[in-house]
Design an enzyme around this catalytic site. Structure first.
Site, PDB file in Angstrom:
ATOM      1  N   CYS A 133       0.842  -1.198   0.000  1.00  0.00           N
ATOM      2  CA  CYS A 133       0.000   0.000   0.000  1.00  0.00           C
ATOM      3  C   CYS A 133       0.878   1.249   0.000  1.00  0.00           C
ATOM      4  O   CYS A 133       1.429   1.627   1.042  1.00  0.00           O
ATOM      5  CB  CYS A 133      -0.919  -0.035   1.222  1.00  0.00           C
ATOM      6  SG  CYS A 133      -1.938   1.442   1.370  1.00  0.00           S
ATOM      7  N   CYS A 136      -0.289   4.067   2.243  1.00  0.00           N
ATOM      8  CA  CYS A 136      -0.106   3.812   3.685  1.00  0.00           C
ATOM      9  C   CYS A 136       1.369   3.960   4.088  1.00  0.00           C
ATOM     10  O   CYS A 136       1.687   4.573   5.091  1.00  0.00           O
ATOM     11  CB  CYS A 136      -0.532   2.394   4.065  1.00  0.00           C
ATOM     12  SG  CYS A 136      -2.020   1.821   3.285  1.00  0.00           S
ATOM     13  N   ASP A 137       2.264   3.343   3.318  1.00  0.00           N
ATOM     14  CA  ASP A 137       3.659   3.229   3.752  1.00  0.00           C
ATOM     15  C   ASP A 137       4.620   4.173   3.033  1.00  0.00           C
ATOM     16  O   ASP A 137       5.783   4.279   3.419  1.00  0.00           O
ATOM     17  CB  ASP A 137       4.149   1.780   3.538  1.00  0.00           C
ATOM     18  CG  ASP A 137       3.321   0.787   4.332  1.00  0.00           C
ATOM     19  OD1 ASP A 137       2.817   1.191   5.401  1.00  0.00           O
ATOM     20  OD2 ASP A 137       3.155  -0.362   3.898  1.00  0.00           O
TER      21      ASP A 137
END
Ligand SMILES: Cc1cc2nc3c(=O)[nH]c(=O)nc-3n(C[C@H](O)[C@H](O)[C@H](O)COP(=O)(O)OP(=O)(O)OC[C@H]3O[C@@H](n4cnc5c(N)ncnc54)[C@H](O)[C@@H]3O)c2cc1C
Length: 311
Positions: A133, A136-137
């Site tokens: 992701c 997200c990261d």
């Protein structure tokens, strides 16, 4: 054995919407969630296309849905993973890591998971340089070297996003052309700091504590080489969490998505499916909510048989 009218598997957008409509219809409704309530929506840093919320973090939207669901009288049991299903009879049997339940109807709203490339090092370095992701990261890889694996919309979107953050962004695609929206491909071509590695497969991910290199193979030239990277973003699509349903005899399509009709009915009577686990072509919060609602109202009709319910 605890007995419920309706058991919903998964507390994501689809399951929570189904819960609200189940409880408000008067059904004794249980939602079973293997992790924390909220589902994949929590992975979205910002949701800007769900009506009523111009811009809201995925975490906040998911929390609001869970609070709303509980307020209608639904019981949500978190960290209770469903392990097997027996759906053939009139009583549906749901076995979890904690106990066994029976229900008159079941809604499967178990979502999907990211597909893996399946190479050595991928599992070992998950969360230590291997990510599924970008949104997200991504910030963890600011000013670092990353490679994105894939050739579809999500791979290109992740590469565009990482091109803004990383010191070097590469995208490895095993074919000679992308399978993505033209506007995205054009945006990628316009990026000066992105290198596209055509006909390229990542064969291995290596590192010590964290990822520090990948081994890549060019299918056209037959050349294998090492590439120094800090992050590997695997973006080769999602696969449905439909294994339990499949094992219980529910029909799935060639990609494993549960086949539903316009009323969210599956091939098994009294069993419904909603959200990303189904073969519905759109996978969004709004569509998951809509399908969850339909599934719950259908389950209500199946259980209570009101005069207007059509089989
Ligand atoms: C990074 C990212 C950004 C996104 N951004 C947007 C956006 O901006 N707008 C938008 O509309 N959509 C967005 N989406 C898509 C959206 O999040 C999904 O379409 C939606 O969350 C699907 O909801 P669902 O309820 O079907 O599945 P999920 O939300 O995945 O919920 C399924 C739940 O089932 C649980 N579960 C699975 N198996 C079991 C089991 N055996 N036992 C118990 N529980 C189980 C899972 O733990 C999970 O909580 C985004 C997705 C991602 C990954």
């Amino acid at each position: 054995m605890e007995s419920w009218d309706l058991i919903i598997i998964g507390a994501g957008a689809a399951g929570l919407a189904a819960g609200i409509y189940g409880a408000r219809s008067g059904l004794k409704t249980l939602v079973l969630e293997g992790k924390m309530a909220g589902g994949t929506t929590v992975d979205a840093p910002l949701v800007e296309n769900y009506p009523g919320f111009q811009s809201i973090s995925g975490v906040e939207l998911a929390q609001k849905m869970a609070v709303h669901c509980r307020s209608t009288g639904v019981t949500i049991r978190e960290f209770e993973k469903v392990l097997s299903l027996d759906l053939k009879g009139e009583k549906k049997i749901v076995k979890t890591n904690k106990t066994t339940y029976e229900a008159k109807a079941v809604i499967i709203a178990s979502g999907s998971h990211y597909r893996e490339v399946g190479v050595p090092g991928e599992k070992e370095f998950r969360g230590r340089g291997v990510s599924y992701c970008g949104i997200c990261d991504g910030p963890l890889f600011k000013d670092k070297r990353v490679i994105v694996v894939g050739g579809g919309n999500s791979a290109i979107m992740t590469t565009l996003y990482m091109a803004e953050l990383a010191s070097e962004a590469k995208i490895a695609h095993r074919r000679e052309a992308f399978r993505a929206e033209e506007a995205l491909v054009r945006a990628l071509e316009a990026k000066k700091n992105v290198e596209v590695l055509w006909n390229t497969e990542v064969k291995e991910i290596r590192g010590e504590k964290l990822v520090n290199k990948v081994i890549i193979f060019n299918k056209k030239t037959g050349e294998t080489k090492e590439l120094l990277v800090d992050g590997v973003f695997v973006q080769i699509g999602e696969a449905p969490n439909s294994q339990l349903a499949k094992e219980a005899g529910v029909e799935v399509d060639e990609d494993g998505y549960i086949i539903v009709d316009i009323r969210q009915r599956t091939s098994t009577a009294g069993v419904y499916a909603a959200g990303d686990v189904t073969n519905h072509p759109v996978k969004q919060v709004g569509t998951a909510v809509g399908q969850g609602i339909t599934a719950a109202l259908e389950a209500y009709g199946y259980i209570r048989r009101p005069y207007y319910y059509k089989q």
